[in-house]
Design an enzyme around this catalytic site. Structure first.
Site: not given
Lengths: 87, 327
Positions: A14-16
């Site tokens: 879950l990155h930006a």
């Protein structure tokens, strides 16, 4: 309240960008949405919150929603996870 | 709660005056063992052969006394009690004052898969720092949706629904010279039962903010290191909410509202948001008012007292003038 467990299927976790997608989807609903990982629980409508979870590949998240459109909200979010955030 | 292992203890990020200076000298397999108890045990009794009530799940601290006793045992070739000690599921052993146990001891520890750690601190110092570090790790904690800022030295947690303007309010407070601790998700810990400590879940993410229309910004780069703080006690909660025509808001400020978080009561101020209301200034004033209250000056109560005195004097005057018998 509707609760559903999902697994992160995209390698990067879950990155930006996925976080922004989740927030965008969550904000389309009135229900109060929470996302949980282990003992952490954050608001599903906050980007910084979701990034703070630090969820990586294969971690299991619990999505819960409460409100009149709770079912639709959880279904939309689960669909997003299933589609690997279109990655 | 997430499990806390011996390896986590070695990797704890602590400031210089709190560092534990630990290194592993044997039993690397044991680094995955869990630490479930924040307390420390001195295994003197166990080494001398008394096993009742042996707190094996605690961290075993070997100081000067225990180390020299071990030396004696090793010289005599009598390692039975040590073997027995390691037959329990000991979480880990720590030797203070840079003492190194004998070869036999290390072999037995290695075989039983228990980590042996060493530090150059004295036993007393290590015990103190360990207690402090572990009580922080084991403190009840939770993540709250809100922004934590420091305004005139008061730690204020701004809460409210998504989109009510928490981040924008915090941004203006920072612009006015106040400090940001964490945006959007604040990790709160109950420290020693009466202090609510707030910080960001991760220092690398803490000093960023998400502002609608701008995206993610870095506060320490934009406003300088003076505008950030790593952690701060939460001394007041400001709850922002949409202005509700029906609702009755506190007009006097004489009532003392509180909200309980992790068993600690924190003063609560509910501020309705409406176009044209300058929330940062209201928060600044609330912070200063809170400081006045801490100094013992309670504006609403004082005002009420003055009104009462004035009414009384007015009553007395009326009584005096209306009572013709006096003349």
């Amino acid at each position: 309240m509707v609760t559903e467990t999902v697994e992160i299927k995209n390698r990067a976790g879950l990155h930006a960008r996925p976080a922004a997608l989740i927030v965008k989807t969550a904000n389309e609903f009135d229900a109060e949405i929470n996302i949980e990982l282990d003992d952490m629980k954050v608001n599903g409508k906050s980007i910084m919150g979701i990034i703070t979870l630090g969820a990586n590949y294969k971690s299991e998240l619990k999505i819960s929603a409460e409100g009149k459109d709770e079912k639709e909200a959880v279904a939309a979010l689960v669909k997003l996870f299933e589609s690997r955030f279109e990655e | 709660m997430k499990e806390f292992t011996v390896l986590d203890l070695l990797n704890l990020e602590l400031k210089a005056h709190n560092e534990l200076h630990l290194k592993c000298i044997a039993g690397r397999k044991g680094l995955v063992r869990k630490i479930t108890d924040p307390e420390i045990n001195r295994p003197g009794l166990t080494l001398s052969g008394f096993y009742e009530e042996f707190a094996f799940h605690r961290i075993q601290l070997f100081g000067k006394g225990e180390s020299s006793y071990l030396c004696k045992l090793e010289k005599e070739g009598n390692m039975k009690t040590v073997e027995k000690l390691f037959s329990y599921h000991v979480s880990c052993c720590i030797f203070s004052n840079r003492h190194t146990p004998g070869k036999r001891f290390l072999e037995i520890a290695e075989k039983s898969g228990c980590a042996v750690l060493q530090t150059d601190l004295s036993s007393a110092e290590l015990a103190m720092r360990l207690m402090r570090a572990l009580s922080n790790v084991f403190a009840p904690h939770k993540i709250i949706h809100g922004v934590l800022v420091e305004v005139f030295g008061i730690g204020i947690l701004i809460t409210g629904n998504s989109g009510v303007g928490k981040s924008e309010t915090a941004l203006e407070l920072i612009e006015r010279g106040h400090r940001l601790i964490a945006d959007d998700s604040v990790e709160l810990r109950n420290v020693s039962g009466n202090i609510l400590m707030g910080s960001a879940k991760d220092q690398r993410l803490g000093h960023h903010m998400e502002i609608r229309g701008l995206g993610i910004i870095n506060i320490s780069y934009l406003f300088g290191v003076g505008s950030i703080r790593d952690r701060k006690q939460v001394q007041m909660i400001v709850d922002l909410e949409e202005w509700d025509q029906e609702k009755v808001y506190d007009r006097l400020g004489s009532g003392e509202n509180t909200r309980e978080i992790l068993g600690i009561k924190v003063p609560l101020v509910q501020v309705p948001v409406k176009a044209g209301r300058n929330i940062p200034i209201i928060i600044e004033t609330a912070a200063m008012n809170e400081r006045l209250k801490k100094l013992g000056y309670f504006a609403a109560r004082e005002f009420d007292q003055n009104v009462l005195t004035w009414l009384e004097s007015k009553n007395a005057r009326n009584l005096y003038f209306n009572n013709k018998d006096i003349f």
